[in-house]
Scaffold this motif. Structure first.
Motif, PDB file in Angstrom:
ATOM      1  N   LEU A 246       0.854  -1.184   0.000  1.00 19.42           N
ATOM      2  CA  LEU A 246       0.000   0.000   0.000  1.00 19.42           C
ATOM      3  C   LEU A 246       0.888   1.231   0.000  1.00 19.42           C
ATOM      4  O   LEU A 246       1.771   1.371   0.851  1.00 19.42           O
ATOM      5  CB  LEU A 246      -0.892   0.052   1.249  1.00 19.42           C
ATOM      6  N   THR A 247       0.655   2.136  -0.947  1.00 22.10           N
ATOM      7  CA  THR A 247       1.357   3.410  -0.958  1.00 22.10           C
ATOM      8  C   THR A 247       0.328   4.526  -0.977  1.00 22.10           C
ATOM      9  O   THR A 247      -0.829   4.326  -1.358  1.00 22.10           O
ATOM     10  CB  THR A 247       2.267   3.550  -2.195  1.00 22.10           C
ATOM     11  N   SER A 248       0.756   5.699  -0.550  1.00 22.00           N
ATOM     12  CA  SER A 248      -0.108   6.875  -0.681  1.00 22.00           C
ATOM     13  C   SER A 248       0.698   7.995  -1.299  1.00 22.00           C
ATOM     14  O   SER A 248       1.829   8.265  -0.904  1.00 22.00           O
ATOM     15  CB  SER A 248      -0.677   7.306   0.676  1.00 22.00           C
ATOM     16  N   GLY A 249       0.100   8.638  -2.302  1.00 20.19           N
ATOM     17  CA  GLY A 249       0.771   9.719  -3.014  1.00 20.19           C
ATOM     18  C   GLY A 249       1.357   9.241  -4.325  1.00 20.19           C
ATOM     19  O   GLY A 249       1.705   8.072  -4.493  1.00 20.19           O
ATOM     20  N   PRO A 281      -8.322   9.393  -7.804  1.00 20.40           N
ATOM     21  CA  PRO A 281      -7.198   8.664  -8.407  1.00 20.40           C
ATOM     22  C   PRO A 281      -6.909   7.351  -7.671  1.00 20.40           C
ATOM     23  O   PRO A 281      -7.018   7.259  -6.444  1.00 20.40           O
ATOM     24  CB  PRO A 281      -6.029   9.638  -8.268  1.00 20.40           C
ATOM     25  N   LEU A 282      -6.556   6.330  -8.443  1.00 19.49           N
ATOM     26  CA  LEU A 282      -6.258   5.016  -7.875  1.00 19.49           C
ATOM     27  C   LEU A 282      -5.320   4.270  -8.811  1.00 19.49           C
ATOM     28  O   LEU A 282      -5.441   4.371 -10.033  1.00 19.49           O
ATOM     29  CB  LEU A 282      -7.553   4.213  -7.704  1.00 19.49           C
ATOM     30  N   ALA A 283      -4.399   3.518  -8.228  1.00 21.22           N
ATOM     31  CA  ALA A 283      -3.517   2.648  -9.015  1.00 21.22           C
ATOM     32  C   ALA A 283      -3.590   1.245  -8.433  1.00 21.22           C
ATOM     33  O   ALA A 283      -3.515   1.065  -7.222  1.00 21.22           O
ATOM     34  CB  ALA A 283      -2.075   3.157  -8.976  1.00 21.22           C
ATOM     35  N   ILE A 284      -3.781   0.253  -9.299  1.00 19.84           N
ATOM     36  CA  ILE A 284      -3.741  -1.134  -8.846  1.00 19.84           C
ATOM     37  C   ILE A 284      -2.916  -1.954  -9.824  1.00 19.84           C
ATOM     38  O   ILE A 284      -2.822  -1.633 -11.010  1.00 19.84           O
ATOM     39  CB  ILE A 284      -5.157  -1.754  -8.704  1.00 19.84           C
ATOM     40  N   GLY A 285      -2.297  -3.003  -9.306  1.00 21.91           N
ATOM     41  CA  GLY A 285      -1.494  -3.861 -10.165  1.00 21.91           C
ATOM     42  C   GLY A 285      -0.661  -4.817  -9.345  1.00 21.91           C
ATOM     43  O   GLY A 285      -0.993  -5.140  -8.203  1.00 21.91           O
ATOM     44  N   ILE A 293      -1.568  -1.551  -4.338  1.00 19.48           N
ATOM     45  CA  ILE A 293      -2.637  -0.554  -4.425  1.00 19.48           C
ATOM     46  C   ILE A 293      -2.025   0.791  -4.096  1.00 19.48           C
ATOM     47  O   ILE A 293      -1.483   0.987  -3.005  1.00 19.48           O
ATOM     48  CB  ILE A 293      -3.808  -0.849  -3.468  1.00 19.48           C
ATOM     49  N   GLY A 294      -2.098   1.709  -5.063  1.00 19.28           N
ATOM     50  CA  GLY A 294      -1.614   3.070  -4.858  1.00 19.28           C
ATOM     51  C   GLY A 294      -2.786   3.980  -4.541  1.00 19.28           C
ATOM     52  O   GLY A 294      -3.695   4.139  -5.355  1.00 19.28           O
ATOM     53  N   LEU A 295      -2.753   4.563  -3.337  1.00 19.14           N
ATOM     54  CA  LEU A 295      -3.837   5.422  -2.867  1.00 19.14           C
ATOM     55  C   LEU A 295      -3.471   6.887  -3.084  1.00 19.14           C
ATOM     56  O   LEU A 295      -2.295   7.238  -3.175  1.00 19.14           O
ATOM     57  CB  LEU A 295      -4.078   5.173  -1.374  1.00 19.14           C
ATOM     58  N   PRO A 296      -4.464   7.771  -3.126  1.00 16.18           N
ATOM     59  CA  PRO A 296      -4.168   9.196  -3.286  1.00 16.18           C
ATOM     60  C   PRO A 296      -3.386   9.741  -2.096  1.00 16.18           C
ATOM     61  O   PRO A 296      -3.382   9.158  -1.008  1.00 16.18           O
ATOM     62  CB  PRO A 296      -5.557   9.844  -3.361  1.00 16.18           C
ATOM     63  N   GLY A 297      -2.757  10.900  -2.288  1.00 14.76           N
ATOM     64  CA  GLY A 297      -1.944  11.486  -1.238  1.00 14.76           C
ATOM     65  C   GLY A 297      -2.698  12.354  -0.265  1.00 14.76           C
ATOM     66  O   GLY A 297      -2.261  12.530   0.881  1.00 14.76           O
ATOM     67  N   VAL A 300      -7.678  12.608   3.553  1.00 15.18           N
ATOM     68  CA  VAL A 300      -9.027  12.045   3.551  1.00 15.18           C
ATOM     69  C   VAL A 300      -9.181  11.076   2.389  1.00 15.18           C
ATOM     70  O   VAL A 300      -9.724   9.969   2.536  1.00 15.18           O
ATOM     71  CB  VAL A 300     -10.086  13.160   3.471  1.00 15.18           C
ATOM     72  N   SER A 301      -8.684  11.465   1.220  1.00 23.71           N
ATOM     73  CA  SER A 301      -8.787  10.601   0.043  1.00 23.71           C
ATOM     74  C   SER A 301      -8.085   9.272   0.275  1.00 23.71           C
ATOM     75  O   SER A 301      -8.563   8.211  -0.133  1.00 23.71           O
ATOM     76  CB  SER A 301      -8.192  11.297  -1.184  1.00 23.71           C
ATOM     77  N   SER A 302      -6.934   9.314   0.944  1.00 24.15           N
ATOM     78  CA  SER A 302      -6.179   8.095   1.216  1.00 24.15           C
ATOM     79  C   SER A 302      -6.990   7.127   2.077  1.00 24.15           C
ATOM     80  O   SER A 302      -7.074   5.923   1.783  1.00 24.15           O
ATOM     81  CB  SER A 302      -4.869   8.465   1.923  1.00 24.15           C
ATOM     82  N   ILE A 303      -7.631   7.631   3.134  1.00 21.43           N
ATOM     83  CA  ILE A 303      -8.395   6.771   4.036  1.00 21.43           C
ATOM     84  C   ILE A 303      -9.661   6.264   3.367  1.00 21.43           C
ATOM     85  O   ILE A 303     -10.016   5.082   3.477  1.00 21.43           O
ATOM     86  CB  ILE A 303      -8.714   7.523   5.342  1.00 21.43           C
ATOM     87  N   VAL A 304     -10.363   7.136   2.660  1.00 23.65           N
ATOM     88  CA  VAL A 304     -11.582   6.715   1.959  1.00 23.65           C
ATOM     89  C   VAL A 304     -11.249   5.663   0.906  1.00 23.65           C
ATOM     90  O   VAL A 304     -11.943   4.648   0.761  1.00 23.65           O
ATOM     91  CB  VAL A 304     -12.290   7.926   1.322  1.00 23.65           C
TER      92      VAL A 304
END
Length: 417
Positions: A246-249, A281-285, A293-297, A300-304
Motif C-alpha cells: 500500500l502506498t499513498s501519493g 485517483p487510484l492505481a492497482i497492479g 494498491i496506490g492510494l491518493p496522497g 481524507v482521500s487516502s483513508i476513503v
C-alpha cells in the motif's frame, strides 16, 4: 472515469485467501477460521448448577409451601472445581452447592439461596422445585461431535473464549496478510518543529492502523522521498516481504512521475480515475506476484480509498465471508448539498439512532485535506450524482465506525424509555 463497482472488482481480483496455517488460539485473534471446529468433548463436561443454592431431590419438595415448609438436612458443601463423587443426596437431605459445581448423585434440582431459609444444619423450602431447575446439563452448550464454528468465522474475543472452554489449543486459519505501507513525497517529515515547506506524515500512521483493524499485519516502511532509487528499493523490499503493498501519493494527474515510473519499470499497473469524490485517483497492479494498491496522497482521500479498495481485499485475503463494510439507510437531518459532476460523493457524516431510527448529519468541511471531519465521522453518506439530498429524505450510508445513540443514553435508559 470508471464506475466505483468496476474499480472495486479490479482490486478484488488482485489476490485470494492466504494459505492455511495451524496456529495457537493466542495467535488466532483477528484471523479467520479455514476449517470448522468440531467438539471433541461435551460442553459443559458434566451436569452443574447455574446458581448458588442447595442440590435437592425435586420429589422431596413437592409438598413445600410457606405455611408448611419442607425441612431438609444439609449433608455436604460442594464448591466449584471439587469432585462430589462421595456425596449422595438421599431422601430428606440437601447439599449446599456453588455456581458451576457438579450436581451430586441423587439430586436433580437446585433450590436457590434466595428462596430458602437456612437454620444451622437444616434448610427450609417454602415452595416446590421442579426437576431440572437451575441444572445445566452435560453437553447443553455443545454436544460431542457437534460443529460449533464454521469455516469463515472470524476469531473474535468471544470465539477465542469458546475455543478455550472447549479445550481447543490450535486452529486452522488463513494466514493473515502482511501489508507493507509507505508514503511518498519530499514534503513529509517526522521532525518537530516542522521545517519550512514540510508537513507531518498523517497517511502512513492512519493506514498502518487501518490495516491492523482490518485484520492484516502492517509493516511500516517509512516515508520515501521523491527519489527514483529510494522508491525502487522500497518497492523491491516490500515485494520481497509482503503479501500486499500500500502506498499513498504519486497517483494523481500532475504528481511527480517517480512512483509511476518505478512501478512501470517493476510491475504491471493500471492507473484509474474513479467516478467518486473524494479518492478519485487510484492505481492497482502487481510487482511480480505481489499486489499493489496506490492510494491518493490527500489524507481524507487516502483513508476513503483504503475503505473502498484495500480493506475489502485484505478481508478477502483473510478468507472472510464478508469483505465490504455494511451499507444502511438513514434519514438526513439537514440538507446534503452537491452539484452534478458525474461522481458519487462520499460525504463525511455522523449517524446515530434516534427513537429507533438511524439519522445522519454531514460535517460542514468536506475538503480532501480536512481530516478533522473524518476523525469524527462514523459513516460516509453515499450521495449519487445530482443536486444532493434534502432534509428528511433517506440516504444510504457506508458504516465506517461505531454507531451510537443520543449522548449519555445507557442501555437502562433505553429500556425504560
Amino acid at each position: 472515469m470508471i464506475p466505483l463497482a468496476e474499480a472495486q472488482a479490479a482490486a478484488l481480483e488482485l489476490a485470494g485467501a492466504r494459505p492455511v496455517v495451524e496456529v495457537g488460539i493466542d495467535e488466532a485473534l483477528g484471523a479467520v477460521l479455514a476449517a470448522p471446529v468440531v467438539v471433541a468433548d461435551p460442553l459443559p463436561p458434566f451436569d452443574n448448577t447455574g446458581m448458588d443454592g442447595f442440590a435437592v431431590r425435586s420429589v422431596d419438595t413437592q409438598a413445600a409451601s410457606r405455611a408448611t415448609p419442607v425441612t431438609l438436612s444439609i449433608v455436604a458443601t460442594i464448591a466449584a472445581g471439587h469432585d462430589p463423587n462421595d456425596v449422595v443426596v438421599t431422601a430428606g437431605t440437601a447439599a449446599r452447592i456453588m455456581t458451576g459445581a457438579p450436581i451430586p448423585k441423587g439430586a436433580d434440582a437446585i433450590a436457590i439461596v434466595e428462596d430458602v431459609i437456612v437454620d444451622g444444619s437444616e434448610v427450609h423450602l417454602t415452595a416446590p422445585i421442579a426437576a431440572g431447575t437451575h441444572v445445566r446439563r452435560r453437553g447443553s452448550d455443545a454436544a460431542a461431535g457437534e460443529r460449533v464454528l464454521a469455516e469463515g468465522t472470524p476469531v473474535t474475543p468471544a470465539v477465542r473464549g469458546l475455543l478455550a472452554s472447549l479445550g481447543v489449543r490450535k486452529v486452522f486459519v488463513h494466514r493473515r496478510p502482511r501489508v507493507a505501507v509507505f508514503s511518498t513525497g519530499d514534503e513529509l517529515t517526522d521532525l518537530d518543529p516542522l521545517p519550512p515547506g514540510k508537513i507531518h506524515d498523517s497517511n502512513r500512521p492512519a493506514l498502518l492502523a487501518l490495516v491492523a483493524e482490518a485484520g492484516g499485519i502492517p509493516s511500516d516502511l517509512g516515508a520515501i522521498p521523491d527519489d527514483p532509487a529510494l522508491l525502487g528499493r522500497a518497492f523491491d523490499e516490500a515485494a520481497a516481504s509482503a503479501d500486499l503493498i500500500l502506498t499513498s501519493g504519486g497517483v494523481s494527474v500532475g504528481d511527480f512521475d517517480y512512483t509511476k515510473q518505478v512501478l512501470a519499470e517493476r510491475g504491471t499497473m493500471r492507473w484509474m480515475q474513479v467516478a467518486i469524490k473524494p479518492a478519485k485517483p487510484l492505481a492497482i497492479g502487481r510487482m511480480g506476484q505481489t499486489p499493489v494498491i496506490g492510494l491518493p496522497g490527500n489524507p481524507v482521500s487516502s483513508i476513503v480509498s483504503f475503505e473502498l479498495f484495500a480493506r475489502p481485499l485484505i478481508r478477502k485475503m483473510l478468507g472472510a465471508r464478508t469483505w465490504h463494510r455494511p451499507v444502511l439507510t438513514a434519514r438526513a437531518l439537514e440538507p446534503i448539498t452537491r452539484h452534478p459532476d458525474g461522481k458519487l460523493h462520499l460525504v463525511r457524516a455522523r449517524a446515530h439512532v434516534r427513537s429507533g431510527e438511524l439519522v445522519v448529519e454531514p460535517y460542514r468541511l468536506q475538503g480532501s485535506h480536512v481530516l478533522s471531519g473524518l476523525a469524527g465521522a462514523n459513516v460516509l453518506a453515499l450521495v449519487p450524482d445530482g443536486d444532493g439530498v434534502a432534509a428528511g429524505e433517506p440516504v444510504r450510508v457506508l458504516v465506517i465506525g461505531e454507531l451510537d445513540g443520543p449522548a449519555g443514553v445507557s442501555i437502562v435508559d433505553a429500556l425504560e424509555a
